[in-house]
Enzyme design. Structure first.
Site, short mmCIF file in Angstrom:
data_model
loop_
_atom_site.label_atom_id
_atom_site.label_comp_id
_atom_site.label_asym_id
_atom_site.label_seq_id
_atom_site.Cartn_x
_atom_site.Cartn_y
_atom_site.Cartn_z
N LYS A 41 -11.82 7.48 6.03
CA LYS A 41 -11.75 6.19 6.74
C LYS A 41 -12.98 5.35 6.37
CE LYS A 41 -10.76 3.98 11.15
NZ LYS A 41 -9.78 3.05 10.54
N GLU A 63 2.05 -2.02 -4.63
CA GLU A 63 0.73 -1.38 -4.80
C GLU A 63 -0.20 -2.35 -5.54
OE1 GLU A 63 -1.61 0.52 -4.25
OE2 GLU A 63 -0.75 1.93 -2.86
N ARG A 64 -1.49 -2.01 -5.55
CA ARG A 64 -2.46 -2.91 -6.20
C ARG A 64 -2.32 -2.82 -7.72
NH1 ARG A 64 -6.00 0.94 -7.69
NH2 ARG A 64 -6.13 2.69 -6.24
N ASN A 94 -3.77 -0.36 16.48
CA ASN A 94 -3.06 0.92 16.68
C ASN A 94 -1.65 0.61 17.14
OD1 ASN A 94 -2.12 3.49 17.78
ND2 ASN A 94 -4.22 4.17 17.41
N MET A 95 -0.66 1.13 16.42
CA MET A 95 0.74 0.78 16.69
C MET A 95 1.43 1.83 17.56
SD MET A 95 1.82 -1.93 14.64
CE MET A 95 0.86 -3.03 13.62
N HIS A 129 -12.13 10.28 13.24
CA HIS A 129 -11.14 10.08 12.18
C HIS A 129 -11.50 10.93 10.95
CE1 HIS A 129 -10.05 6.44 14.48
NE2 HIS A 129 -8.88 6.57 13.90
N HIS A 130 -10.56 10.99 10.04
CA HIS A 130 -10.70 11.71 8.76
C HIS A 130 -11.84 11.15 7.90
CE1 HIS A 130 -8.69 8.22 6.83
NE2 HIS A 130 -8.02 8.16 7.99
N SER A 152 1.46 3.83 -1.77
CA SER A 152 1.02 5.20 -2.07
C SER A 152 0.04 5.74 -1.03
CB SER A 152 0.34 5.24 -3.45
OG SER A 152 -0.99 4.76 -3.34
N ARG A 163 -1.83 6.78 2.71
CA ARG A 163 -1.45 7.72 3.80
C ARG A 163 -0.39 7.07 4.68
NH1 ARG A 163 -6.77 9.10 2.79
NH2 ARG A 163 -7.39 7.03 3.51
N GLY A 177 0.84 -1.20 0.00
CA GLY A 177 0.00 0.00 0.00
C GLY A 177 0.87 1.24 0.00
N1 LIG Z 1 -2.76 0.01 13.20
C1 LIG Z 1 -2.47 1.32 13.11
O1 LIG Z 1 -1.70 1.88 13.90
C2 LIG Z 1 -3.09 2.09 12.00
C3 LIG Z 1 -3.90 1.46 11.11
N2 LIG Z 1 -4.38 2.11 10.01
C4 LIG Z 1 -5.13 1.30 9.07
O2 LIG Z 1 -4.31 1.08 7.92
C5 LIG Z 1 -5.13 0.91 6.76
C6 LIG Z 1 -4.70 1.88 5.67
O3 LIG Z 1 -4.91 3.19 6.08
P1 LIG Z 1 -4.53 4.43 5.14
O4 LIG Z 1 -3.08 4.40 4.81
O5 LIG Z 1 -5.10 5.62 5.78
O6 LIG Z 1 -5.38 4.07 3.82
P2 LIG Z 1 -5.11 4.49 2.32
O7 LIG Z 1 -6.39 4.24 1.60
O8 LIG Z 1 -4.50 5.84 2.25
O9 LIG Z 1 -4.01 3.43 1.83
C7 LIG Z 1 -4.27 2.09 1.58
C8 LIG Z 1 -3.37 1.67 0.43
O10 LIG Z 1 -3.45 0.26 0.24
C9 LIG Z 1 -3.42 0.02 -1.16
N3 LIG Z 1 -3.97 -1.30 -1.46
C10 LIG Z 1 -5.26 -1.72 -1.36
N4 LIG Z 1 -5.35 -2.99 -1.82
C11 LIG Z 1 -4.11 -3.38 -2.20
C12 LIG Z 1 -3.55 -4.56 -2.75
N5 LIG Z 1 -4.31 -5.63 -3.03
N6 LIG Z 1 -2.22 -4.60 -3.02
C13 LIG Z 1 -1.44 -3.53 -2.74
N7 LIG Z 1 -1.91 -2.37 -2.22
C14 LIG Z 1 -3.22 -2.30 -1.95
C15 LIG Z 1 -4.26 1.16 -1.75
O11 LIG Z 1 -4.04 1.33 -3.14
C16 LIG Z 1 -3.76 2.34 -0.91
O12 LIG Z 1 -2.61 2.93 -1.48
C17 LIG Z 1 -6.58 1.13 7.25
O13 LIG Z 1 -7.15 -0.14 7.54
C18 LIG Z 1 -6.39 1.93 8.54
O14 LIG Z 1 -7.45 1.78 9.44
C19 LIG Z 1 -4.09 3.42 9.77
C20 LIG Z 1 -3.30 4.12 10.63
C21 LIG Z 1 -2.74 3.52 11.83
O1 LIG Z 2 -7.68 4.78 9.45
C1 LIG Z 2 -6.93 5.48 10.19
O2 LIG Z 2 -6.52 6.57 9.82
C2 LIG Z 2 -6.55 4.95 11.50
N1 LIG Z 2 -6.88 3.73 11.76
C3 LIG Z 2 -6.59 3.00 12.94
C4 LIG Z 2 -7.87 2.58 13.60
O3 LIG Z 2 -8.78 2.09 12.91
O4 LIG Z 2 -7.98 2.69 14.83
C5 LIG Z 2 -5.61 3.70 13.83
C6 LIG Z 2 -5.63 5.19 13.82
O5 LIG Z 2 -6.62 5.64 14.68
C7 LIG Z 2 -5.76 5.77 12.43
#
Ligand SMILES: NC(=O)C1=CN([C@@H]2O[C@H](COP(=O)(O)OP(=O)(O)OC[C@H]3O[C@@H](n4cnc5c(N)ncnc54)[C@H](O)[C@@H]3O)[C@@H](O)[C@H]2O)C=CC1
Ligand SMILES: O=C(O)C1=N[C@H](C(=O)O)C[C@H](O)C1
Length: 269
Positions: A162, A37-38, A127-128, A158-159, A13, A15, A11
């Site tokens: 999400k 990427e996908r 959440n990491m 959240h934004h 590209s 956020r 993923g």
């Molecule tokens: N555990 C943590 O600390 C956190 C978890 N998250 C989670 O991380 C995930 C992603 O969040 P964001 O970066 O904000 O989303 P985003 O939508 O900006 O990025 C997701 C990326 O994954 C790519 N993707 C989707 N399917 C794919 C595939 N089959 N192969 C390769 N790439 C693929 C998309 O093209 C996109 O670039 C969400 O589930 C979010 O809730 C987000 C922030 C913190």
């Molecule tokens: O999607 C996000 O942005 C985030 N996702 C995680 C969640 O689902 O809790 C962690 C963080 O809050 C940001």
């Protein structure tokens, strides 16, 4: 330099993908060896540094995950549930540590991850960040100290992009509150109130989700009783807290036996 553990970011590209790539590039403990990427994404075939608007990094974005994983010691994956399930099988095949930040996974998805964890190290957390994982411990303690006169509500913001609710973090906090109370979250979880819901049921753990603008991630655990409220709060103001935690998890995972771990294990909380 080349002896440093090699990390692939899926993923790339996204956020979190871009934040992870910057974090690895700035680290003296790991190096970026792949970016996935996908299929059909316009970054595929481009140098990831240039695609991010900077200097070339010598890493070409690919849509062939197994090829990339084969050259890595760890994969950091913040994508989407279906992609994460596919990557779990491939990371296990490549014997690479799989750090999963993806949220919104179903109970069935999590069962499938358990199978992959027989053959590989998986570190997964909704959440990491250090702060949220500390908040999880605090929530458990406060819930254990208070009885059901204190209504527990988990409120998250959240934004507007999400796609899942409640957030992974909210579910971690709800689970911690349920554990503190000695109940099963699935028996007391109250989500998505709308219409004539009736009065709040004693002992329920409620969830509310706010979505708007560019909010990175905010979580409150409220304990509300007659005459007082206790609120435990975490506010993320920069995604680097998640990326730093994920990189820490990847490096920690290199020394572990196959199995499923979380950030509480990584941080020793
Ligand atoms: N555990 C943590 O600390 C956190 C978890 N998250 C989670 O991380 C995930 C992603 O969040 P964001 O970066 O904000 O989303 P985003 O939508 O900006 O990025 C997701 C990326 O994954 C790519 N993707 C989707 N399917 C794919 C595939 N089959 N192969 C390769 N790439 C693929 C998309 O093209 C996109 O670039 C969400 O589930 C979010 O809730 C987000 C922030 C913190
Ligand atoms: O999607 C996000 O942005 C985030 N996702 C995680 C969640 O689902 O809790 C962690 C963080 O809050 C940001």
């Amino acid at each position: 330099m080349t002896n440093l553990p090699g990390i692939v970011v899926t993923g790339a590209s996204g956020r979190m993908g871009q934040m992870l790539i910057r974090t690895i590039q700035n680290s003296d403990r790991a190096r970026l060896v792949g970016a996935v990427e996908r299929k059909g994404h316009d970054w595929v075939g481009r140098d990831v540094g240039e695609a991010m608007g900077g200097a070339a990094q010598g890493v070409i974005v690919t849509d062939e995950p197994l090829e990339a994983f084969a050259h890595a010691q760890a994969v950091i994956d913040f994508t989407a549930p279906a992609a994460t399930l596919e990557f779990a099988a491939l990371a296990a095949q490549a014997r690479a540590v799989h750090v999963i930040g993806t949220t919104g996974m179903t109970t069935e998805d999590l069962e499938r991850l358990k199978l992959a964890a027989h053959h590989a190290v998986i570190v997964r957390a909704g959440n990491m960040s250090l702060g949220v994982n500390l908040l999880v411990q605090l929530t458990k303690r406060v819930a254990a100290a208070l009885d059901a006169d204190y209504d527990i509500e988990v409120i998250e913001a959240h934004h507007n992009q999400k796609v899942d609710a409640p957030s992974g973090t909210a579910l971690m906090l709800g689970e911690a509150a349920a554990q503190g109370r000695g109940v099963r979250l699935e028996d007391v979880s109250d989500r998505g109130r709308d219409g004539i819901t009736g009065a709040r049921k004693r002992g329920d753990i409620g969830f509310s989700a706010i979505r708007g603008g560019d909010i990175i991630g905010e979580h409150d655990v409220m304990f509300a009783a007659a005459g007082e409220r206790i609120i435990l709060r975490h506010v993320a103001s920069d995604r680097s807290v998640f990326a730093r935690g994920a990189l820490k998890a990847a490096l920690w995972g290199l020394d572990q036996h196959p199995g499923e771990y979380d950030m509480v294990d990584v941080l020793g909380l």
